[in-house]
Design a protein around this motif. Structure first.
Motif, PDB file in Angstrom:
ATOM      1  N   VAL A 345     -21.985   1.159 -10.138  1.00 59.55           N
ATOM      2  CA  VAL A 345     -20.767   1.901  -9.824  1.00 59.55           C
ATOM      3  C   VAL A 345     -20.695   2.210  -8.337  1.00 59.55           C
ATOM      4  N   PHE A 346     -21.819   2.626  -7.749  1.00 64.63           N
ATOM      5  CA  PHE A 346     -21.846   2.988  -6.333  1.00 64.63           C
ATOM      6  C   PHE A 346     -21.513   1.793  -5.450  1.00 64.63           C
ATOM      7  N   PHE A 347     -22.242   0.699  -5.627  1.00 62.47           N
ATOM      8  CA  PHE A 347     -22.041  -0.461  -4.769  1.00 62.47           C
ATOM      9  C   PHE A 347     -20.714  -1.161  -5.054  1.00 62.47           C
ATOM     10  N   GLY A 348     -20.312  -1.189  -6.309  1.00 59.11           N
ATOM     11  CA  GLY A 348     -19.022  -1.785  -6.646  1.00 59.11           C
ATOM     12  C   GLY A 348     -17.869  -1.006  -6.053  1.00 59.11           C
ATOM     13  N   SER A 349     -17.925   0.322  -6.161  1.00 58.25           N
ATOM     14  CA  SER A 349     -16.860   1.169  -5.613  1.00 58.25           C
ATOM     15  C   SER A 349     -16.797   1.049  -4.100  1.00 58.25           C
ATOM     16  N   TYR A 350     -17.959   0.994  -3.472  1.00 59.10           N
ATOM     17  CA  TYR A 350     -17.981   0.871  -2.017  1.00 59.10           C
ATOM     18  C   TYR A 350     -17.340  -0.442  -1.570  1.00 59.10           C
ATOM     19  N   ARG A 351     -17.677  -1.512  -2.256  1.00 52.43           N
ATOM     20  CA  ARG A 351     -17.126  -2.816  -1.878  1.00 52.43           C
ATOM     21  C   ARG A 351     -15.606  -2.848  -2.030  1.00 52.43           C
ATOM     22  N   ILE A 352     -15.122  -2.284  -3.128  1.00 51.43           N
ATOM     23  CA  ILE A 352     -13.678  -2.236  -3.361  1.00 51.43           C
ATOM     24  C   ILE A 352     -12.985  -1.402  -2.286  1.00 51.43           C
ATOM     25  N   ALA A 353     -13.569  -0.232  -1.970  1.00 52.74           N
ATOM     26  CA  ALA A 353     -12.975   0.647  -0.967  1.00 52.74           C
ATOM     27  C   ALA A 353     -12.971  -0.004   0.415  1.00 52.74           C
ATOM     28  N   ALA A 354     -14.080  -0.637   0.776  1.00 56.33           N
ATOM     29  CA  ALA A 354     -14.173  -1.270   2.091  1.00 56.33           C
ATOM     30  C   ALA A 354     -13.157  -2.400   2.230  1.00 56.33           C
ATOM     31  N   THR A 355     -13.019  -3.184   1.183  1.00 53.33           N
ATOM     32  CA  THR A 355     -12.058  -4.291   1.209  1.00 53.33           C
ATOM     33  C   THR A 355     -10.627  -3.775   1.313  1.00 53.33           C
ATOM     34  N   ALA A 356     -10.328  -2.719   0.547  1.00 53.97           N
ATOM     35  CA  ALA A 356      -8.972  -2.159   0.560  1.00 53.97           C
ATOM     36  C   ALA A 356      -8.625  -1.576   1.924  1.00 53.97           C
ATOM     37  N   LEU A 357      -9.538  -0.839   2.519  1.00 50.88           N
ATOM     38  CA  LEU A 357      -9.264  -0.229   3.815  1.00 50.88           C
ATOM     39  C   LEU A 357      -9.117  -1.272   4.918  1.00 50.88           C
ATOM     40  N   LYS A 358      -9.951  -2.284   4.854  1.00 50.53           N
ATOM     41  CA  LYS A 358      -9.908  -3.319   5.890  1.00 50.53           C
ATOM     42  C   LYS A 358      -8.661  -4.171   5.762  1.00 50.53           C
ATOM     43  N   THR A 359      -8.248  -4.469   4.532  1.00 54.87           N
ATOM     44  CA  THR A 359      -7.122  -5.363   4.300  1.00 54.87           C
ATOM     45  C   THR A 359      -5.782  -4.689   4.542  1.00 54.87           C
ATOM     46  N   ARG A 360      -5.631  -3.478   4.023  1.00 58.31           N
ATOM     47  CA  ARG A 360      -4.335  -2.821   4.063  1.00 58.31           C
ATOM     48  C   ARG A 360      -4.017  -2.178   5.398  1.00 58.31           C
ATOM     49  N   GLN A 361      -5.054  -1.806   6.147  1.00 59.38           N
ATOM     50  CA  GLN A 361      -4.805  -1.164   7.422  1.00 59.38           C
ATOM     51  C   GLN A 361      -5.840  -1.608   8.443  1.00 59.38           C
TER      52      GLN A 361
END
Length: 374
Positions: A345-361
């Motif tokens: 959960v920790f590593f999966g959530s981090y990867r999703i968050a990092a990708t979303a922040l980098k892609t969207r903004q």
């Protein structure tokens, strides 16, 4: 625990809390007159900095004095070995305090101090991690060489882990408090009353510091405080394992899940980017949450709100693994499965968050790497 023992804990704990709080309060007052207490002049411009004005980084002094005060309440049979342990702890505390007072100490020096303090504890107390919770590997822990090496690695890693998560108001302190409460409850379940008393004293010491650290960040834990807490609590966990064969190591590890997971992630992230493992960045989980709140909700002008709010958002995730460790304190396989589940959960959530922040903004600059000295 009977009512008399509980009353004794709160009576002694009140003294420790008061000492820690008054010490931190005096340090906050003194910082305006002695700027050395606020650390180095570049403290506000470092990559991991989340504050905007000089703030004392010497909260570790209050923590350490509280730890020393706990010696006064140590049971008779533990007084001498506990005093030796605190002597070893002082090695790491002094190395961290030098950094907090502005005398730059490279990360390798602090890690070396953690190794030295761990080795000193092993030699003075003739103690190390007794088992791993993995049947095929448990015999290795019984040998001095392998057991000592494993203990040094684990204790140093956890000590450094608390320093890595000390990036927003209250996060490291609350993580340490959660670990302390969990260790206290596990010790109580195992009938290890001496550790219940000692761990409770550390918890009250942390509370005294948190009264000034959260939410407004009047004082910071600093390297001395973060390393000392990680060191002391990890050895408390080892002591529980040594004194109760029914406690599973995986339950103890769950008590330290957040600093351990953040450390592993930091090492992996930096190695993948071909940077030194000790080179700081602003890509820890708490930085991600804080940056998302700043950019999408409060903007830059909301830093004073975003900082403590980040901790508030993360508290349930920080507290869940230690609570699970308490519930599964004597069940090796379920505790191991829980650790794996929390890791996914920790590593999966981090990867999703990092990708979303980098892609969207992309203008976030979140993946920009700068150098600093922590």
């Amino acid at each position: 625990m009977n009512s008399a023992f509980t009353s004794a804990i709160f009576t002694a704990g009140g003294s420790v809390l008061f000492l820690s709080f008054i010490t931190c309060l005096l340090l906050v007052w003194a910082t305006g007159r002695h700027f050395r207490l606020a650390g180095r002049s570049d403290d506000l411009t470092s990559i991991q900095a989340t504050h905007t004005k000089p703030t004392p980084r010497t909260g570790g002094i209050g923590i350490f004095l509280g730890v020393l005060c706990s010696l006064l309440f140590a049971p008779g049979g533990l007084t001498e070995p506990y005093a030796k342990f605190l002597l070893a702890t002082s090695i790491l505390f002094c190395a961290g305090l030098a950094e907090d007072l502005g005398w730059h100490q490279p990360p390798k020096v602090r890690l070396a101090a953690a190794v030295m303090a761990s080795l000193a504890t092993i030699v003075l107390l003739d103690a190390w991690i007794p088992r791993l919770g993995i049947p095929a590997l448990d015999p290795l822990a019984g040998h001095w060489a392998t057991g000592a090496a494993l203990t040094i690695f684990v204790v140093t890693g956890i000590s450094n882990g608390f320093n890595l998560i000390d990036g927003v108001n209250g996060l490291a302190g609350i993580a340490a408090l959660c670990a302390t409460v969990a260790l206290t409850m596990i010790a109580s379940n195992a009938g290890y009353e001496e550790m219940v008393l000692l761990a409770s004293m550390i918890g009250f010491s942390i509370l005294g510091f948190l009264l000034l650290n959260y939410p407004f960040g009047k004082i910071f834990l600093g390297d001395a405080g973060a390393y000392t807490l990680g060191f002391v609590l990890s050895w408390f966990g080892i002591s529980i394992l040594l004194n109760s064969t029914s406690v599973t190591p995986w339950a103890i590890l769950l008590c330290f899940f957040w600093p351990v997971a953040d450390t592993v992630l930091a090492i992996y992230r930096r190695k993948r980017q071909k940077r030194a493992a000790m080179q700081p960045d602003r890509l820890h989980a708490h930085h991600m949450v804080m940056r998302a709140l700043e950019r999408r909700v409060f903007r830059e002008k909301g830093r004073q709100i975003v900082n403590p709010l980040t901790t508030l958002i993360l508290v349930p995730f920080v507290a869940a693994p230690p609570l699970t460790g308490v519930l599964l304190w004597d069940q090796t396989l379920p505790a191991f499965i829980a650790f794996v589940a929390f890791s996914l959960v920790f590593f999966g959530s981090y990867r999703i968050a990092a990708t979303a922040l980098k892609t969207r903004q992309p203008s976030l600059g979140l993946l920009t790497v700068r150098t600093d000295s922590q």
